[in-house]
Design an enzyme around this catalytic site. Sequence first.
Site, PDB file in Angstrom:
ATOM      1  N   HIS A   1      38.396  38.967  45.956  1.00 15.64           N
ATOM      2  CA  HIS A   1      39.490  38.085  46.393  1.00 15.64           C
ATOM      3  C   HIS A   1      38.928  36.799  46.978  1.00 15.64           C
ATOM      4  O   HIS A   1      39.431  35.701  46.708  1.00 15.64           O
ATOM      5  CB  HIS A   1      40.348  38.787  47.445  1.00 15.64           C
ATOM      6  CG  HIS A   1      41.427  39.654  46.881  1.00 15.64           C
ATOM      7  ND1 HIS A   1      42.310  39.229  45.909  1.00 15.64           N
ATOM      8  CD2 HIS A   1      41.783  40.932  47.177  1.00 15.64           C
ATOM      9  CE1 HIS A   1      43.160  40.194  45.625  1.00 15.64           C
ATOM     10  NE2 HIS A   1      42.853  41.243  46.364  1.00 15.64           N
TER      11      HIS A   1
ATOM     12  N   GLU B   1      45.477  41.057  41.715  1.00 14.05           N
ATOM     13  CA  GLU B   1      44.964  42.366  42.110  1.00 14.05           C
ATOM     14  C   GLU B   1      44.149  42.990  40.975  1.00 14.05           C
ATOM     15  O   GLU B   1      43.113  43.607  41.209  1.00 14.05           O
ATOM     16  CB  GLU B   1      46.098  43.287  42.524  1.00 14.05           C
ATOM     17  CG  GLU B   1      46.753  42.909  43.842  1.00 14.05           C
ATOM     18  CD  GLU B   1      45.760  42.840  44.994  1.00 14.05           C
ATOM     19  OE1 GLU B   1      44.880  43.721  45.074  1.00 14.05           O
ATOM     20  OE2 GLU B   1      45.862  41.899  45.805  1.00 14.05           O
TER      21      GLU B   1
ATOM     22  N   HIS C   1      36.134  44.863  46.195  1.00 11.51           N
ATOM     23  CA  HIS C   1      37.441  44.349  45.780  1.00 11.51           C
ATOM     24  C   HIS C   1      37.849  43.179  46.680  1.00 11.51           C
ATOM     25  O   HIS C   1      38.311  42.134  46.198  1.00 11.51           O
ATOM     26  CB  HIS C   1      38.477  45.469  45.848  1.00 11.51           C
ATOM     27  CG  HIS C   1      39.897  45.017  45.697  1.00 11.51           C
ATOM     28  ND1 HIS C   1      40.588  45.101  44.504  1.00 11.51           N
ATOM     29  CD2 HIS C   1      40.772  44.479  46.596  1.00 11.51           C
ATOM     30  CE1 HIS C   1      41.806  44.639  44.673  1.00 11.51           C
ATOM     31  NE2 HIS C   1      41.938  44.250  45.937  1.00 11.51           N
ATOM     32  N   GLU C   2      37.679  43.334  47.979  1.00  7.82           N
ATOM     33  CA  GLU C   2      38.048  42.269  48.915  1.00  7.82           C
ATOM     34  C   GLU C   2      37.141  41.052  48.757  1.00  7.82           C
ATOM     35  O   GLU C   2      37.589  39.911  48.876  1.00  7.82           O
ATOM     36  CB  GLU C   2      37.997  42.795  50.353  1.00  7.82           C
ATOM     37  CG  GLU C   2      38.917  43.972  50.632  1.00  7.82           C
ATOM     38  CD  GLU C   2      40.362  43.711  50.244  1.00  7.82           C
ATOM     39  OE1 GLU C   2      40.788  42.540  50.242  1.00  7.82           O
ATOM     40  OE2 GLU C   2      41.071  44.681  49.932  1.00  7.82           O
TER      41      GLU C   2
END
Length: 294
Positions: free
Chosen positions: A142, A212, A138-139
């Site tokens: 980003h 997100e 997930h990071e």
Amino acid sequence: MQWNADWGLRWRMLLTMILLGVLYVFFIGALATAGVGLLGIVVVMGLFSFVQLFFSDKLALRSMGAHVADEDEYPELHDSVSRLAQQADLPKPQVAVADSQVPNAFATGRSQKNATVCVTTGIMETLDQDELEGVLAHELAHIKNRDVMVMTIASFLSTIAFIIVRWGWLFSGGHGHGRGNNQAPIWVAILVSLVVWIVSFLLIRALSRYREYAADRGGAIITGQPSALASALMKISGRMDKVPKEDLREQAEMNAFFIVPITKGFIGNLFRTHPGTEKRIERLQELEREMETV
């Protein structure tokens, strides 16, 4: 599933920038009419944003009390980040660890080549290996979407407006003299800045919540396991209630970066930077079913 460009995210970024640009023109025009010298503020805030963009990783790590971790210190964590970065077609970011009971993680850095992924000791104790890799992916999503750079630029106008509201209010209220027409430009500047700050704040929050969702989807595609990230979100949200309130207060300023935000009451939920955990899990479950049919 292969990684595809998220045009929904790109269009929202573009629309946010256009709307903020319109606000910017209105903001400067109104303040110029009021006789306020904005040039000095713009220059100072421009330098501040430049420093924030190019040193955001160091500032974020320092605010969390985190340190860059060596491979010898956390070999399994480094192995996971290296493998996931390769799957995401990204250079391996720096790996940092914060000694904190708060189970969370964040990514920072101005570009894909200058990025850092940070996890807390709390999240490593809370999640199993698959769940932790879901969070790491997930990071990395980003980073791949260049979220840090975009959000720093998008917050520029909002920061200027907030400073004018804050200091203009103190200046106008801190002097008993100078009533009448001499006070009019100050109050016009405060009111205009307040409107601009509120509108830009809401625009940035809307963009932040969508990014997100995009990072959840990107992270799930990197690992191929949406259920692992969904399980991680559920565990992290449940664990937040057990963390001491002092620790939560210390780290609440990093909400925009965290994978799960620290919210405080009704106002905290109203202006939260992230969508609700339940909605995020629902979308990940839908993606899981979609992957099963491919």
